[in-house]
Design a protein around this motif. Structure first.
Motif, mmCIF file in Angstrom:
data_model
loop_
_atom_site.group_PDB
_atom_site.id
_atom_site.type_symbol
_atom_site.label_atom_id
_atom_site.label_comp_id
_atom_site.label_asym_id
_atom_site.label_seq_id
_atom_site.Cartn_x
_atom_site.Cartn_y
_atom_site.Cartn_z
ATOM 1 N N VAL A 154 0.831 -1.189 0.108
ATOM 2 C CA VAL A 154 -0.128 -0.204 -0.127
ATOM 3 C C VAL A 154 0.882 1.168 0.083
ATOM 4 O O VAL A 154 1.879 1.273 0.813
ATOM 5 C CB VAL A 154 -0.985 -0.067 1.230
ATOM 6 N N ILE A 155 0.532 2.147 -0.914
ATOM 7 C CA ILE A 155 1.459 3.468 -1.127
ATOM 8 C C ILE A 155 0.661 4.523 -0.321
ATOM 9 O O ILE A 155 -0.351 4.885 -0.619
ATOM 10 C CB ILE A 155 1.668 3.657 -2.544
ATOM 11 N N GLY A 156 1.119 4.959 0.695
ATOM 12 C CA GLY A 156 0.532 6.003 1.617
ATOM 13 C C GLY A 156 1.296 6.860 1.942
ATOM 14 O O GLY A 156 2.571 6.863 1.787
ATOM 15 N N GLY A 157 0.615 8.223 2.191
ATOM 16 C CA GLY A 157 1.382 9.431 2.522
ATOM 17 C C GLY A 157 0.497 10.615 2.833
ATOM 18 O O GLY A 157 -0.481 10.494 2.570
ATOM 19 N N SER A 158 1.454 11.732 2.954
ATOM 20 C CA SER A 158 0.639 12.946 3.141
ATOM 21 C C SER A 158 0.144 13.614 1.817
ATOM 22 O O SER A 158 0.582 13.393 0.751
ATOM 23 C CB SER A 158 1.635 14.073 3.939
ATOM 24 N N THR A 159 -0.590 14.746 1.884
ATOM 25 C CA THR A 159 -1.157 15.404 1.011
ATOM 26 C C THR A 159 -0.120 15.881 0.283
ATOM 27 O O THR A 159 0.772 16.633 0.791
ATOM 28 C CB THR A 159 -2.088 16.319 1.503
ATOM 29 N N GLY A 160 -0.216 15.889 -1.259
ATOM 30 C CA GLY A 160 1.006 16.356 -1.986
ATOM 31 C C GLY A 160 2.308 15.882 -1.959
ATOM 32 O O GLY A 160 3.274 16.375 -2.674
ATOM 33 N N ALA A 161 2.409 14.484 -1.659
ATOM 34 C CA ALA A 161 3.450 13.832 -1.411
ATOM 35 C C ALA A 161 3.937 13.319 -2.889
ATOM 36 O O ALA A 161 5.244 13.034 -3.128
ATOM 37 C CB ALA A 161 3.759 12.805 -0.258
ATOM 38 N N GLY A 162 2.978 13.088 -3.501
ATOM 39 C CA GLY A 162 3.353 12.735 -4.963
ATOM 40 C C GLY A 162 3.027 11.225 -5.382
ATOM 41 O O GLY A 162 3.804 10.547 -6.141
ATOM 42 N N LYS A 163 2.359 10.541 -4.474
ATOM 43 C CA LYS A 163 2.002 9.217 -4.486
ATOM 44 C C LYS A 163 1.538 8.640 -5.670
ATOM 45 O O LYS A 163 2.152 7.728 -6.398
ATOM 46 C CB LYS A 163 1.168 8.915 -3.481
ATOM 47 N N SER A 164 0.296 9.450 -6.213
ATOM 48 C CA SER A 164 -0.079 8.981 -7.482
ATOM 49 C C SER A 164 0.820 9.219 -8.838
ATOM 50 O O SER A 164 1.195 8.259 -9.785
ATOM 51 C CB SER A 164 -1.208 9.730 -7.944
ATOM 52 N N THR A 165 1.682 10.139 -8.560
ATOM 53 C CA THR A 165 3.005 10.338 -9.775
ATOM 54 C C THR A 165 3.821 9.228 -9.686
ATOM 55 O O THR A 165 4.194 9.030 -10.623
ATOM 56 C CB THR A 165 3.424 11.930 -9.504
ATOM 57 N N LEU A 166 4.110 8.804 -8.434
ATOM 58 C CA LEU A 166 5.016 7.773 -8.182
ATOM 59 C C LEU A 166 4.660 6.547 -8.837
ATOM 60 O O LEU A 166 5.320 5.722 -9.493
ATOM 61 C CB LEU A 166 5.321 7.676 -6.752
ATOM 62 N N VAL A 167 3.318 6.106 -8.496
ATOM 63 C CA VAL A 167 2.770 5.014 -8.969
ATOM 64 C C VAL A 167 2.746 5.098 -10.547
ATOM 65 O O VAL A 167 3.046 4.223 -11.170
ATOM 66 C CB VAL A 167 1.407 4.881 -8.520
ATOM 67 N N ASN A 168 2.450 6.101 -11.212
ATOM 68 C CA ASN A 168 2.333 6.133 -12.574
ATOM 69 C C ASN A 168 3.612 5.994 -13.185
ATOM 70 O O ASN A 168 3.713 5.456 -14.360
ATOM 71 C CB ASN A 168 1.650 7.510 -12.954
ATOM 72 N N SER A 169 4.816 6.526 -12.545
ATOM 73 C CA SER A 169 5.922 6.577 -13.087
ATOM 74 C C SER A 169 6.458 5.136 -13.244
ATOM 75 O O SER A 169 7.447 4.561 -13.675
ATOM 76 C CB SER A 169 6.916 7.738 -12.158
ATOM 77 N N LEU A 170 6.413 4.459 -11.919
ATOM 78 C CA LEU A 170 6.712 3.041 -11.878
ATOM 79 C C LEU A 170 6.256 2.198 -12.995
ATOM 80 O O LEU A 170 6.746 1.366 -13.628
ATOM 81 C CB LEU A 170 6.083 2.398 -10.395
ATOM 82 N N LEU A 171 4.779 2.288 -13.507
ATOM 83 C CA LEU A 171 3.917 1.864 -14.456
ATOM 84 C C LEU A 171 4.235 2.510 -15.776
ATOM 85 O O LEU A 171 3.761 1.806 -16.876
ATOM 86 C CB LEU A 171 2.635 1.705 -13.874
ATOM 87 N N ARG A 172 4.717 3.427 -15.877
ATOM 88 C CA ARG A 172 5.095 4.218 -17.469
ATOM 89 C C ARG A 172 3.832 4.514 -17.947
ATOM 90 O O ARG A 172 3.952 4.692 -19.104
ATOM 91 C CB ARG A 172 6.081 3.277 -17.971
ATOM 92 N N ARG A 173 2.722 4.785 -17.097
ATOM 93 C CA ARG A 173 1.459 5.318 -17.768
ATOM 94 C C ARG A 173 0.665 5.714 -16.763
ATOM 95 O O ARG A 173 0.617 5.504 -15.589
ATOM 96 C CB ARG A 173 1.141 4.091 -18.697
ATOM 97 N N GLN A 174 -0.332 6.473 -17.214
ATOM 98 C CA GLN A 174 -1.372 7.137 -16.344
ATOM 99 C C GLN A 174 -2.322 6.097 -15.785
ATOM 100 O O GLN A 174 -3.114 5.499 -16.359
ATOM 101 C CB GLN A 174 -2.151 8.235 -16.986
ATOM 102 N N VAL A 175 -2.111 5.441 -14.562
ATOM 103 C CA VAL A 175 -2.907 4.645 -13.982
ATOM 104 C C VAL A 175 -3.685 5.290 -12.662
ATOM 105 O O VAL A 175 -5.162 5.140 -12.745
ATOM 106 C CB VAL A 175 -2.328 3.543 -13.560
#
Length: 567
Positions: A66-87
């Motif tokens: 589970v990817i968790g963290g504070s507001t604006g930490a960039g979680k979703s950007t990190l997930v998308n970058s690991l998968l190399r597409r907008q998920v």
């Protein structure tokens, strides 16, 4: 699978039974001391449902990070970058992730399409808007089989439901991927959660995002020291420098390459995954000890509080019963109207001075009185009825008022009174019930007279005065003691009881009179008990509806012992 779980089936059965006992446990009173325990109980059930039971029932399921963290930490950007597409949706509007997104390899879909994990959330697919109460499933071949990622809402979201959901999702994880930034890595909220992870033995990895290159050498060591101080010194830290996103809104491949490599190696190494699962599952099972003990303690507190409330009720109504009993013997029932009616019936105090002149004269005088005043016995009997009824009703009402007064001083008592305001006063039908009880007792007295006067000689004597008259005398003898009366009242009341007793003794004999009076007294106390117990029961039922079962703590403790033995 693990050295600490030699018999997973036995452990699973024990945990299921433990879960049933936790679910069956109740904390019905809103006590300040148990408010936290209620939250703990809810969290305990979620942890059992969202992680421990799913993991035990599917020990070889993919590892869930589970990817968790504070507001604006960039979680979703990190997930998308690991998968190399907008998920997962990323953006500047907060909160961005409003419902979780679970990304898995296509071959692992069957592990997540059912309700094995996160049973409270419905499954949705596709790229539409995420609805509340759902988890969106997304496939990605960039993610190796054996590992799934769950992008959670912000742990400090401005939306309280998102904060709660984020914590629930973290409790469902085999591995926390905790995302923070160079500007916010020391914030209190994430460290509260990280301390919980440490206390429960949860596997954690830290992604230190958006670190200006010029402070990387300073921030990373400081974060590692903080982790070590919290017992998380073995947690890997993956720093990601502050950078410009590419045209697709993704981090440069080089910045996430180390994290992706670590996740890939973890997914491909069954032994490594087993180590992570063992660490988190063992920690979660161990955390049941303290968390269930808190629930046991709260249950015992509730039991103690309801016992105190019950004691207040029982003391008040026991006093009420003693008040009725004392009132039957302290002369108060021979006061006032009863005395006035009696004087109208047999005359003044002059009559009582002649009591000792002989039973024959008494008989003549009383017989004459009965014949000359056809309604006199009924008048005295009615006055006595009213006095006895008032005695019962007053004591029952006093008890109700006493309980209400003492309960209001206690949070639990005030809560019950708020829910049942009718308890603050006697029941609405108390008067009619008391009236019926006293009339039933008077009928019983008459039945007693009939029973004792069955032989021919006694029956003739009874007939001279009438059943009602003899019954009245027996009622008066029942209240023969004169304690509490003074002066002329005492003399008149004493004369009343002497007169009644002498007539009865002349008819039945002294031993028979004593026996009859004792029976009449016991019968009245039984009727009083029925009235008082009905009033007491109103309060006890209200407490009982909020009382923790006597064996709740024992059942919970036994279930936990079975889990500990199977671990």
């Amino acid at each position: 699978m693990t050295a600490t779980m030699d018999d997973p089936a036995k452990l699973l059965a024990a945990v299921r039974e433990f879960r049933e006992q936790v679910a069956a446990s109740v904390l019905p009173l809103d006590l300040p001391s148990t408010a936290e325990a209620k939250d703990n109980r809810a969290a305990l059930l979620r942890q059992l449902d969202d992680y421990i039971l799913p993991r035990l029932s599917s020990i070889n399921a993919p590892l869930l990070a589970v990817i968790g963290g504070s507001t604006g930490a960039g979680k979703s950007t990190l997930v998308n970058s690991l998968l190399r597409r907008q998920v997962s949706r990323a953006g500047v509007i907060r909160p961005t992730t409003t419902s979780p997104v679970l990304i898995h390899h296509p071959d692992d879909g069957h592990w997540f399409t059912d309700q094995r994990v996160l049973p409270e959330l419905s499954r949705v697919t596709g790229d539409g808007d995420d609805a509340e109460g759902t988890v969106r499933l997304a496939e990605s071949r960039e993610l190796p089989a054996g590992l799934a990622l769950l992008d959670a809402p912000d742990i400090d979201s401005v939306v309280s439901a998102n904060r709660g959901l984020s914590r629930q999702l973290l409790s469902a994880a085999d591995l926390w991927l905790f995302v923070t930034t160079a500007a916010r890595y020391a914030d209190a909220v994430p460290w509260d959660l990280l301390r919980q992870a440490s206390d429960r033995g949860t596997a954690v990895a830290i992604i230190l995002d958006r670190v200006p290159p010029e402070v990387m050498a300073e921030v990373r060591p400081h974060l590692v020291d903080m982790l070590r101080a919290q017992g998380l010194g073995t947690a890997p830290v993956f720093p990601i420098p502050e950078t410009t996103l590419d045209g697709n809104g993704l981090l440069p491949e080089t910045d996430v390459a180390r994290l992706r490599s670590w996740l890939t190696d973890l997914a491909n190494d069954a032994t490594a995954r087993e180590v992570v699962v063992r660490q988190t599952l063992t920690g979660a099972l161990a955390s049941l000890d303290s968390r269930s003990e808190e629930l046991v303690t709260a249950s015992r507190t509730q039991q103690r509080v309801t016992a105190d409330l019950t004691d207040i009720v029982n003391r008040a109504f026991d006093d009420s019963r003693r008040g009725v009993e004392n009132g039957m013997s302290d002369g108060q029932l021979l006061r006032g109207e009863v005395l006035a009616r009696w004087q109208d019936f047999v005359g003044t105090g002059e009559f009582f001075r002649k009591v000792e002149s002989g039973v024959s004269k008494l008989r003549d005088r009383i017989t004459g009185a009965f014949r000359g005043h056809a309604n006199a016995p009924a008048d005295v009997e009615e006055a006595l009825h009213v006095g006895v009824a008032q005695l019962m009703e007053a004591n029952a009402a006093t008890a109700a008022a006493q309980v209400a007064r003492e309960w209001r001083a206690l949070p639990a008592g005030a809560e019950i009174l708020h829910a049942h305001p009718e308890l603050a006063k006697p029941s609405s039908d108390l008067g009619p019930r008391v009236d019926a009880a006293v009339r039933t007792w008077q009928d019983e007295v008459l039945d007693l007279v009939r029973s004792e006067g069955q032989d021919r000689r006694t029956n003739a004597r009874v007939a001279a005065y009438g059943i009602n008259g003899i019954g009245l005398f027996l009622m008066l003898v029942t209240f023969a003691h004169t304690g509490g009366l003074t002066g002329a009242e005492a003399g008149i009341a004493g004369g009343t009881s002497v007169l009644a007793q002498r007539v009865l003794e002349a008819i039945f004999g002294d031993q028979a009179v004593r026996t009859m009076a004792a029976k009449a007294r016991a019968a009245l106390l039984r009727r009083a008990d029925e009235v008082i117990e009905a009033e007491r029961t109103r309060f006890l039922d209200a407490v009982g509806a909020r009382t923790v079962a006597a064996d709740q703590t024992e059942r919970l403790s036994r279930a936990l012992d079975a889990v500990q033995a199977a671990r």
